[in-house]
Design an enzyme around this catalytic site. Structure first.
Site: not given
Ligand code: SAH
Length: 232
Positions: A62, A91, A119, A226
């Site tokens: 993000s 990340s 994650e 998702t």
């Molecule tokens: N906050 C993190 C990632 C944001 S992107 C950062 O800033 O690095 C959103 C993340 O949610 C992605 O890595 C995606 O793989 C994860 N995600 C989406 N659906 C999910 C679910 N059902 N359970 C766990 N993680 C999920």
């Protein structure tokens, strides 16, 4: 607002967010200053840009200003000894910031604090652990004070890790996940983007008696919370 805080160093990026009024707390400045964003991106060249960046597997880290909003909003619940859940931890950047916020060497309560990142892409979980180690957080990982797990975050974490004083959700839920409200402590607060085409950050507060209220904070655009096979 979105891109204006870009800096040429980590310190300048944080300074710019403070000048823009996105960060108002010294505690958030101190915690974000301890986390070098260059350890959590794929291309260090872009580390101090105030923008989301692809991290592979259909995910993004993000934008710094959204990480700052989340830390500021959850701050009253990020005290020494707090338990924090980061759903869609990607990340690992925010897990690091939350960890620094619940650690105070002068406060013995710090020993009980814990950050759990969940994650659903196992490769990202592994990468986030590498990132946290690069950012000098091996002791926290080895002591179990930061725990990064692979799983479906919509269901929350294992009950023995909770209840959580603060929950951050880093992906947009089409509807409010009941399991996450269930895992909120009394009192506790969740910062969660909700919606499909139009999304809003909702601040969900649970009070001492278990009453839940929702406050819309801002309009956003996040990747969806998702199923793993629907993400690519
Ligand atoms: N906050 C993190 C990632 C944001 S992107 C950062 O800033 O690095 C959103 C993340 O949610 C992605 O890595 C995606 O793989 C994860 N995600 C989406 N659906 C999910 C679910 N059902 N359970 C766990 N993680 C999920």
């Amino acid at each position: 607002m979105a891109w204006r805080c870009t800096g040429s160093t980590n310190a300048e990026l944080i300074q710019n967010m403070a000048k823009a009024g996105i960060i108002t707390s010294d505690r958030v400045i101190a915690a974000m200053s301890k986390v070098n964003r260059s350890h959590y991106v794929r291309h260090p060249r872009t580390a101090y840009e105030d923008s989301p960046q692809p991290i592979g597997h259909g995910a993004t880290i993000s934008a710094p200003h959204m990480h700052a909003h989340a830390a500021e909003d959850l701050l009253p619940f990020l005290k020494p000894g707090a338990r924090v859940l980061d759903v869609g931890s990607g990340s690992g950047y925010l897990a690091a910031v939350f960890y620094h916020l619940i650690q105070d060497p002068a406060d013995p309560k710090s020993a009980d604090g814990k950050v759990v990142g969940i994650e659903h892409i196992p490769e990202l979980v592994e990468w986030s652990v590498e990132n946290l180690r690069k950012d000098k957080l091996s002791p926290a990982l080895d002591e179990g004070k930061i725990k990064m797990i692979a799983g479906d975050g919509r269901k929350g974490s294992s009950p023995e890790d909770g209840p959580f004083d603060a929950i951050h959700v880093g992906a947009a839920a089409p509807t409010m996940p009941a399991a996450l409200i269930e895992q909120l402590a009394r009192p506790g607060r969740m910062f969660i983007p909700v919606g499909t085409h139009a999304q809003q950050i909702l601040q969900v507060d649970k009070d001492e008696s278990g009453n839940v209220t929702e406050t819309p904070l801002l309009d956003v655009l996040y990747v969806p919370l998702t199923d793993r096979d629907k993400q690519m």
